[in-house]
Design a protein around this motif. Structure first.
Motif, PDB file in Angstrom:
ATOM      1  N   SER A 216      46.962  40.187  22.763  1.00  0.00           N
ATOM      2  CA  SER A 216      46.185  41.411  22.979  1.00  0.00           C
ATOM      3  C   SER A 216      44.886  41.143  23.731  1.00  0.00           C
ATOM      4  O   SER A 216      44.437  41.988  24.504  1.00  0.00           O
TER       5      SER A 216
ATOM      6  N   ARG B  60      45.706  41.130  27.384  1.00  0.00           N
ATOM      7  CA  ARG B  60      45.983  42.499  27.867  1.00  0.00           C
ATOM      8  C   ARG B  60      44.690  43.277  28.061  1.00  0.00           C
ATOM      9  O   ARG B  60      44.536  43.980  29.039  1.00  0.00           O
ATOM     10  N   ILE B  61      43.756  43.144  27.118  1.00  0.00           N
ATOM     11  CA  ILE B  61      42.474  43.842  27.224  1.00  0.00           C
ATOM     12  C   ILE B  61      41.721  43.344  28.449  1.00  0.00           C
ATOM     13  O   ILE B  61      41.182  44.125  29.212  1.00  0.00           O
TER      14      ILE B  61
ATOM     15  N   ARG C  66      43.366  44.781  31.550  1.00  0.00           N
ATOM     16  CA  ARG C  66      43.043  46.197  31.662  1.00  0.00           C
ATOM     17  C   ARG C  66      41.593  46.391  32.098  1.00  0.00           C
ATOM     18  O   ARG C  66      41.301  47.169  33.008  1.00  0.00           O
ATOM     19  N   LEU C  67      40.676  45.683  31.454  1.00  0.00           N
ATOM     20  CA  LEU C  67      39.259  45.800  31.782  1.00  0.00           C
ATOM     21  C   LEU C  67      39.002  45.378  33.236  1.00  0.00           C
ATOM     22  O   LEU C  67      38.270  46.051  33.963  1.00  0.00           O
TER      23      LEU C  67
ATOM     24  N   ASN D  41      41.066  45.469  35.720  1.00  0.00           N
ATOM     25  CA  ASN D  41      41.610  46.489  36.619  1.00  0.00           C
ATOM     26  C   ASN D  41      40.772  47.759  36.616  1.00  0.00           C
ATOM     27  O   ASN D  41      40.587  48.396  37.655  1.00  0.00           O
ATOM     28  N   GLU D  42      40.255  48.136  35.467  1.00  0.00           N
ATOM     29  CA  GLU D  42      39.371  49.296  35.412  1.00  0.00           C
ATOM     30  C   GLU D  42      38.082  49.035  36.188  1.00  0.00           C
ATOM     31  O   GLU D  42      37.580  49.908  36.898  1.00  0.00           O
TER      32      GLU D  42
END
Length: 158
Positions: free
Chosen positions: A3, A6-7, A10-11, A13-14
């Motif tokens: 996880s 994944r975070i 995601r972070l 990419n954001e």
């Protein structure tokens, strides 16, 4: 994939999407400004890149400072040279290469447009960010570009 990974993905990419959205929005705002009547933003980018050098530079060095493919840059350099804004000369160290520099007219146009563009940048960024935030943005963007704080200290304003 755990996880935490994944975070981070995601972070990351954001954050990237935020950078690209801000860039796109600002470029649209700047492109709508009045200073682009004699030269396009992309043409200005080439002139600006050349203006940062005291001596003629190779096309590959120009390409490192602009967002154009090599064929697109070659065509643009041809157009700018035809307009008398860029001078081309053979590279004495490599007969296959060409050195590029601003002509007096190119330097004058770059300075004229550059002053207006710099004021526009200050106006729009100053409306959205504090001075501390602009310093932080400069530091973070420089870090992403692989520049150290000492490199940024002497960086010319756009």
């Amino acid at each position: 994939m755990d996880s935490a990974t994944r975070i981070d993905v995601r972070l990351a990419n954001e954050a990237w999407e935020s950078v690209m959205s801000a860039h796109s929005t600002l470029m649209q705002v700047f492109e709508a400004e009045h200073m682009w009547s004699e030269i396009s933003m992309r043409e200005y980018d080439v002139l600006y890149t050349l203006s940062k050098h005291d001596k003629p530079i190779r096309m590959c060095d120009v390409q490192g400072g602009v967002l154009l493919s090599q064929p697109a840059l070659s065509r643009m350099v041809d157009r700018l040279a035809t307009r008398g804004l860029i001078a081309r000369e053979p590279d004495p160290e490599d007969g296959r290469a060409v050195l590029l520099s601003l002509t007096a007219d190119g330097a004058a146009l770059q300075e004229q447009v550059g002053r207006a563009h710099a004021k526009s940048i200050a106006r729009h960024l100053g409306a959205a960010l504090t001075a501390d935030e602009m310093h932080e943005l400069r530091r973070i963007a420089g870090k992403l570009a692989g520049k150290t704080a000492s490199n940024l200290a002497g960086a010319p304003a756009n």
